[in-house]
Every structure is written in structure tokens, then in C-alpha cells.
Design a protein around this motif. Structure first.
Motif, PDB file in Angstrom:
ATOM      1  N   TYR A   1      -7.765  -0.052   4.077  1.00  0.00           N
ATOM      2  CA  TYR A   1      -7.557   1.662   4.302  1.00  0.00           C
ATOM      3  C   TYR A   1      -8.598   1.677   3.166  1.00  0.00           C
TER       4      TYR A   1
ATOM      5  N   MET B   1      -4.532   0.297  -1.556  1.00  0.00           N
ATOM      6  CA  MET B   1      -3.541  -0.484  -1.733  1.00  0.00           C
ATOM      7  C   MET B   1      -3.013  -0.333  -3.708  1.00  0.00           C
TER       8      MET B   1
ATOM      9  N   ASP C   1       1.026  -1.138   0.045  1.00  0.00           N
ATOM     10  CA  ASP C   1      -0.348  -0.371  -0.259  1.00  0.00           C
ATOM     11  C   ASP C   1       0.935   1.008   0.163  1.00  0.00           C
TER      12      ASP C   1
ATOM     13  N   VAL D   1      -8.337   0.523  -2.584  1.00  0.00           N
ATOM     14  CA  VAL D   1      -7.514  -0.373  -3.750  1.00  0.00           C
ATOM     15  C   VAL D   1      -7.098   0.914  -4.724  1.00  0.00           C
TER      16      VAL D   1
END
Ligand code: 4FV
Length: 220
Positions: free
Chosen positions: A112, A61, A49, A115
Motif C-alpha cells: 500500500y 501498515m 493497516d 509502513v
């Protein structure tokens, strides 16, 4: 059916080895493969990431580890490749029925901030959301989807279990009771102990309609 789950957190998937899904795997009705995306990074520091271009909080990511992992698990693109994301179409029971017909599902779990868009553009067939709320990762959504789909694989549940459950005929399921007959002053509705199956079916349908009107009028 085979389900391949791509994640940075394979340790999160222990629940899929328990109960009904776990038994389906043991009995060979479901082939489950949990793949660590980090195994596919080409970065010498195993980086998967990085900071978002354009600024903003959190990490994104990277596309390369995801792309390499997808091409490793589904080289001929025969699988249905799904990215779990709040931006996806919200998962409903009818989509579960159709997904249960697939031979191979590849489920990509974001984490997180999500992507790199190029991973979606290049490798993903469909984005699906489990609901309009934001989680820390796509791992729980992937487990939800796996659980729902596994219920419909041949031999996993009895056909009777799959009839008249919530959302069949767009109705919520009627209330369920089991022994003892009386618990803290509340007793099981008499009709359920009558042995009169026509009356029981009638009561259950009435309860399902009443509950749906109260809790989910949108379904009607
Ligand atoms: C989600 C959902 C979801 C968003 C950022 C993972 C998180 C993080 N996935 N249905 N709702 N995903 O909130 O599927 O990457």
C-alpha cells in the motif's frame, strides 16, 4: 545464511522455491523463512493497516504487527534488518557483495502506501531501493535482493560463473552465444569458435567496453 522475509503476502514468494534459489534452499546453503506479518497483529479483526494520519490516499501498515514480527524472528537484533523502499539507497552490486557476508538478513516488505515511520525508526537498520520507480509492494524487491545475494553464497554458482559478469570491473558483460552456429542467417562470431583463448578474451573485453560505452557510459 538465513533470510527472513516479513510480508502480508507470503503467497507471492513461490518463485524463490524454483531454480537456483530453490536449489540453494534444498541443499541447505540458504535458509529461507517467509513470515506472515498478519500472524503478529494484536487486533481481534487481524487488522494490519489503517488510514494515514493527516489524510491522503491509501492505507499505511501499522507498526505493532511489524514490530512484534521482527522481535519474534530476531529477538537479539543480530540480523541486518532491511526495509525495501523507494526512499532507500539504490541497491548496487557492491552492496550485494557485502550483504552476502551477513549471517542473517530480515527483509521487511511494505505494501500500500508503506509502513508507519515508527516501525522504521524503532526496528530497521537500513532502507534499500531496487530502483527509482514505484511498485505495489516490497515483495518483488525482496525477491530481487534474495536472488542477487544467493548467487554469492558458497557453492551456489561455480566461481567461474561469477567472474566477468555484468558490473564486474564496472563493465557490462560481453554478448553470449550457444548452438546452433547459424540461426536465421546470423552466425556466431568466428573468434568464439577458434579455440584461441587469448583472442577470445581480447574480443570479449573489446565487446564489453563497446557495449558499456553505448549502453552505460556512466559506469566508465
Ligand atoms: C520499492 C522500490 C517500492 C512503495 C510503496 C511498496 C513500494 C509500497 N521498494 N524498491 N522501488 N516499494 O516501490 O524497493 O509500499
Amino acid at each position: 545464511m538465513k533470510i527472513t522475509i516479513l510480508t502480508l503476502f507470503p503467497e507471492m514468494f513461490a518463485p524463490l522455491h524454483a531454480s537456483i534459489v530453490g536449489r540453494a534452499v534444498k541443499e541447505g546453503k540458504l535458509s529461507l523463512e517467509i513470515v506472515d506479518i498478519r500472524d503478529y497483529t494484536q487486533d481481534k479483526h487481524l487488522k494490519c493497516d489503517d488510514y494515514p494520519f493527516g489524510g491522503g490516499a491509501g492505507m499505511v501498515m501499522m507498526a505493532q504487527p511489524i514490530g512484534s514480527a521482527i522481535e519474534a524472528v530476531d529477538p537479539e537484533h543480530r540480523a541486518r534488518r532491511i526495509y525495501l523502499s523507494p526512499k532507500g539507497r539504490v541497491l548496487r552490486q557492491e552492496r550485494i557483495f557485502s550483504l552476502a557476508e551477513e549471517e542473517h538478513l530480515v527483509l521487511l516488505c511494505g505494501h500500500y502506501e508503506g509502513v508507519d515511520q515508527r516501525a522504521i525508526d524503532l526496528f530497521i537498520d537500513e532502507e534499500l531501493s531496487i530502483g527509482d520507480y514505484v511498485l505495489t509492494g516490497g515483495e518483488l524487491p525482496a525477491m530481487v535482493l534474495t536472488d542477487c545475494v544467493t548467487r554469492y553464497l558458497d557453492g551456489v554458482l561455480s566461481p567461474q560463473s561469477l567472474v566477468q559478469e555484468s558490473f564486474s570491473e564496472n563493465l557490462l558483460e560481453y554478448p553470449q552465444y550457444t548452438r546452433p552456429v547459424e540461426y536465421r542467417g546470423l552466425t556466431v562470431p568466428e573468434v568464439l569458435r577458434s579455440g584461441n583463448h587469448a583472442a577470445i578474451d581480447k574480443w570479449r573485453r573489446e565487446q564489453a567496453i563497446e557495449l558499456t560505452k553505448k549502453m552505460r557510459p556512466d559506469l566508465l
